[in-house]
Write a protein that holds these residues in place. Structure first.
Motif, short mmCIF file in Angstrom:
data_model
loop_
_atom_site.label_atom_id
_atom_site.label_comp_id
_atom_site.label_asym_id
_atom_site.label_seq_id
_atom_site.Cartn_x
_atom_site.Cartn_y
_atom_site.Cartn_z
N ARG A 1 0.69 -1.58 0.22
CA ARG A 1 0.02 0.30 0.29
C ARG A 1 0.54 1.34 0.15
NH1 ARG A 1 -2.33 1.82 5.72
NH2 ARG A 1 -3.01 3.88 3.81
N PHE B 1 0.57 5.64 1.04
CA PHE B 1 -0.66 6.26 1.88
C PHE B 1 -0.92 7.85 1.34
CE2 PHE B 1 2.54 4.25 4.29
CZ PHE B 1 1.69 3.34 5.17
N ARG C 1 4.23 9.15 2.08
CA ARG C 1 5.36 8.62 3.13
C ARG C 1 6.54 8.33 2.74
NH1 ARG C 1 4.55 7.82 8.96
NH2 ARG C 1 2.13 7.83 9.72
N ILE C 2 7.97 8.44 2.18
CA ILE C 2 9.44 7.82 1.88
C ILE C 2 10.45 8.52 2.60
CG2 ILE C 2 8.23 8.04 -0.28
CD1 ILE C 2 10.23 11.00 -0.03
N TYR C 3 10.90 7.70 2.99
CA TYR C 3 12.48 7.80 3.93
C TYR C 3 13.15 9.13 3.07
CZ TYR C 3 11.45 3.30 4.74
OH TYR C 3 10.57 1.76 4.50
N ARG D 1 15.75 10.78 3.95
CA ARG D 1 17.21 11.32 4.15
C ARG D 1 17.87 9.94 3.34
NH1 ARG D 1 18.82 13.86 8.33
NH2 ARG D 1 21.02 14.12 7.38
N LEU D 2 17.21 8.97 2.90
CA LEU D 2 17.69 8.01 1.81
C LEU D 2 17.21 8.11 0.23
CD1 LEU D 2 16.76 4.88 3.49
CD2 LEU D 2 18.39 6.00 4.16
N ASN E 1 15.46 4.16 -1.21
CA ASN E 1 14.02 3.67 -1.07
C ASN E 1 13.26 3.06 -1.49
OD1 ASN E 1 12.49 6.11 0.29
ND2 ASN E 1 14.37 7.24 -0.61
N ALA F 1 11.85 -1.68 -0.21
CA ALA F 1 10.66 -2.34 -0.23
C ALA F 1 10.77 -3.60 -0.77
CB ALA F 1 10.26 -1.00 -1.07
N ALA G 1 8.27 2.30 -5.11
CA ALA G 1 8.32 1.35 -4.10
C ALA G 1 7.62 0.33 -4.10
CB ALA G 1 8.43 1.88 -2.52
N ALA H 1 15.81 3.19 8.16
CA ALA H 1 14.48 3.40 8.00
C ALA H 1 13.45 3.39 8.94
CB ALA H 1 14.41 2.50 6.78
N GLN I 1 12.80 6.64 10.25
CA GLN I 1 12.65 7.96 9.65
C GLN I 1 10.52 7.82 9.68
OE1 GLN I 1 14.43 8.80 5.89
NE2 GLN I 1 16.91 8.70 6.69
N ASN I 2 10.81 6.70 8.96
CA ASN I 2 9.66 6.22 8.81
C ASN I 2 8.81 5.04 8.86
OD1 ASN I 2 6.60 6.67 7.82
ND2 ASN I 2 7.88 7.66 6.46
N LEU J 1 6.43 3.42 7.60
CA LEU J 1 5.96 2.79 5.96
C LEU J 1 7.07 1.65 5.71
CD1 LEU J 1 6.46 3.51 3.31
CD2 LEU J 1 8.42 4.64 3.04
N ALA K 1 4.79 -1.61 5.85
CA ALA K 1 3.87 -1.69 4.65
C ALA K 1 4.43 -2.52 4.13
CB ALA K 1 3.55 -0.10 4.50
N GLN K 2 5.81 -2.57 4.08
CA GLN K 2 6.74 -2.72 3.65
C GLN K 2 7.34 -3.87 3.60
OE1 GLN K 2 9.69 0.07 2.69
NE2 GLN K 2 9.20 0.95 0.99
N ILE L 1 8.41 -5.37 6.89
CA ILE L 1 9.28 -5.91 7.68
C ILE L 1 8.20 -5.52 9.53
CG2 ILE L 1 11.19 -5.03 8.31
CD1 ILE L 1 11.65 -4.11 5.10
N GLN M 1 27.70 16.44 4.99
CA GLN M 1 25.77 15.74 4.01
C GLN M 1 25.54 16.57 3.69
OE1 GLN M 1 24.60 12.72 3.52
NE2 GLN M 1 22.90 12.84 3.78
#
Lengths: 265, 313
Positions: free
Chosen positions: A83, A85, A89-91, A93-94, A99, A103, A165, B184, B187-188, B191, B194-195, B197, B301
């Motif tokens: 799914r 959102f 919703r993503i990462y 800082r990556l 990203n 997944a 993703a 990850a 950060q979220n 998500l 949802a993946q 994990i 960075q």
């Protein structure tokens, strides 16, 4: 045809308010099915219950014949339902590439020992994920940003990253929660094209959206929710012609609409 | 290329006792090695996973006491003591982490802080076990196959060996997909779920590894001091590890390692001014935070990102 996703009698209420009230529907494999309805009609709650982000009060959910009712979110994902959102919703800082790679990592055969020892199996899995990520980043037209931090992208581009993703592990069904809300109109056409292309390749989608035009263009089958109940379902044309839908959506009966138009003319 | 540079750096650090016989410098080097490892362990749970753990201080103290008691009360060797330091702490981390990590991040901070205070209390008040404020003095020099690590120069090999081992292991972990998954989760988390994990095993594993590494570091440090008492649980240690992580850049492996070495040496470099030493130290920290709010690594960075944005424009 045997449904890929089947929802039977789903219910969810908060403090006596029925957010989702006895909703049943099915998604046929290979289809693009739309789930529409006014604000507060229970679309997002329904999605959250199906995907394991909220516990439903009653009802059952089946994915390809296997019951997934009440399973944790990560288990539903592993069963093949990915799914996105509503608020993207993503990462942030990556990189885009990471990203996407994350997944897919739950779906290959490299365990933690492989990770720590960098075995051949680990390297194979990483290479496969990278190839798939490159392919999908190209599909959504973000190749030049592949190495960039996802946080620098625009809102619409982030939605595309979230979509890509969700496709990474080749899920059985992808549930998109408002994929084009807040996306620039020219981009919406790109998203449409991408979804059509993926669908032609066999991917099944369930799309929750406000944008009626987007749903009408894309979906084979549309389900309309209103105040937590299923109001209507059918092809886009049938939905368009349904007076109850117009009433719920626009707050006016079609006759009144006609009268108004005549009055204005 | 990077691997060769790291190997050379590790070997150069290992050659320190050949370059100097000053116990003062070697003592600082032992502290630097041990503090850096403890900071890297905190970085794993805080910098990578986003869980601020004050329990590190407790793990450090329990590690010290576990190693000391193994030798002094239970007739074991130093090496067995280190093993116990690691095992006891990993088990404790699992026991604290399992119920606490289900709740929010704030609850985790509070519970870990309480744990550290509780360990302090036990060290002081469980006199039959820890000898309370008297502490356990006279910890013997470790030995292996008749070779005694009785001088600071020799003890340095233990600290160095452990630092190489622990940092190598942590680096393997942090640079793998597991490390990326921890980031990850920070950060979220929705998500991540949802993946497919499940975040819990990752968080628990990070916490347990962090605890075991910190505990072992504490065990080695206690034998470096040759005594353990409740002062071993002074908040100074927690603060030192945390400053290293923040100045180095939370979530950056080499940033924190560099900060660990630099900040271990800094108070000593400032000894030219006995009166103002700690004031200057504080000023350096404040200025560093003003100029680089996300640490050394965060600052680098930012510069890289700015270049990237410019290139994409």
């Amino acid at each position: 045809m045997k449904p890929l996703l089947e929802v039977r009698g789903l219910r969810k209420s908060y403090a006596g308010v029925h957010a989702v009230d006895d909703v049943s529907f099915a998604v046929v494999p290979g289809s693009i099915t739309g789930l529409i309805g006014p604000n507060g009609s229970g679309k997002s709650t329904a999605i959250d219950c199906i995907a394991g982000f909220q516990k439903s009060d009653a009802g059952r959910v089946f994915l390809d014949g296997a019951e997934i009712t009440g399973r944790a979110a990560h288990e539903v994902a592993r069963a093949g339902l990915m799914r996105t959102f509503q608020t993207v919703r993503i990462y942030e800082r990556l990189s885009l590439r990471d990203n996407l790679a994350i997944a897919a990592q739950q779906f290959d055969d490299a365990g933690w020992r492989d990770e720590l020892l960098r075995t051949a199996r680990y390297r194979r899995a990483v290479a496969a994920a990278e190839a798939r990520a490159r392919e999908l980043i190209e599909l959504v037209g973000l190749t030049r940003y592949a190495e960039a931090e996802a946080g620098i992208l625009s809102y619409g581009q982030k939605k595309l990253v979230a979509l890509a993703a969700a496709l990474m592990p080749r899920p059985r069904i992808v549930v998109l929660d408002e994929p084009v809300a807040g996306v620039n109109p020219t981009r919406i056409r790109d998203v449409e094209a991408v979804l059509r292309q993926l669908n032609a390749a066999g991917e099944t989608f369930l799309i929750v959206e406000h944008n009626v035009e987007f749903i009408t263009n894309l979906c084979h089958h549309v389900i309309v929710l209103d105040q937590g109940r299923k109001l209507a379902e059918g092809t886009a044309a049938e939905i368009h012609a349904d007076p109850r839908v117009l009433e719920a959506y626009l707050g006016i009966a079609p006759e009144a609409d006609d009268a108004q138009r005549r009055g204005a003319a | 290329m990077k691997a060769i540079a790291l190997l050379i750096a590790a070997l150069a650090a290992g050659a320190l006792p050949l370059l100097t016989d000053s116990n003062y410098i070697l003592g600082i080097a032992v502290s630097a090695a041990i503090y850096t490892v403890a900071a890297a362990a905190l970085n794993l749970i805080y910098g990578y996973t986003g869980l601020l753990s004050f329990a590190q201080l407790g793990f450090w103290g329990i590690g010290g006491y576990a190693a000391a008691l193994t030798v002094m009360s239970f007739g074991g060797t130093f090496w067995q003591g280190l093993l116990w330091a690691a095992l006891v702490n990993a088990a404790l981390a699992l026991a604290i982490g399992y119920p606490t990590l289900r709740t929010g991040r704030h609850a985790f901070v509070i519970v870990t802080l309480t744990f550290a205070l509780l360990v302090n209390l036990i060290a002081r008040d469980w006199v039959e076990l820890t000898r309370g404020p008297l502490g356990i003095p006279g910890l013997p020099a470790p030995s292996v196959l008749g070779f005694e690590f009785h001088s600071t120069a020799r003890f340095y090999w233990i600290a160095w060996g452990y630092a190489v081992l622990a940092l190598g292991g942590l680096y393997a972990l942090c640079s793998s997909r597991i490390g990326r998954t921890l980031v990850a989760i920070k950060q979220n988390e929705p998500l991540v779920r949802a993946q497919g994990i499940s975040p819990m095993p990752y968080k628990l594993a990070a916490f347990a590894v962090s605890a075991a590494v910190t505990g072992t570091a504490g065990g080695i440090f206690a034998f470096h001091l040759r005594i353990i008492d409740p002062l071993f649980l002074d908040f100074y240690y927690m603060q030192t590890f945390l400053i290293m992580v923040i100045i180095g850049g939370a979530g950056s492996f080499w940033g924190v390692v560099a900060a660990g070495v630099a900040l271990s040496a800094l108070p000593e470099v400032l000894r030219f001014s006995t009166d103002f030493r700690m004031i200057i130290y504080g000023l350096v920290l404040v200025v560093a935070m003003l100029v680089m709010p996300n640490g050394i690594a965060g600052w680098l960075q930012q510069r890289r990102l700015a270049r990237l944005r410019a290139a994409l424009q």
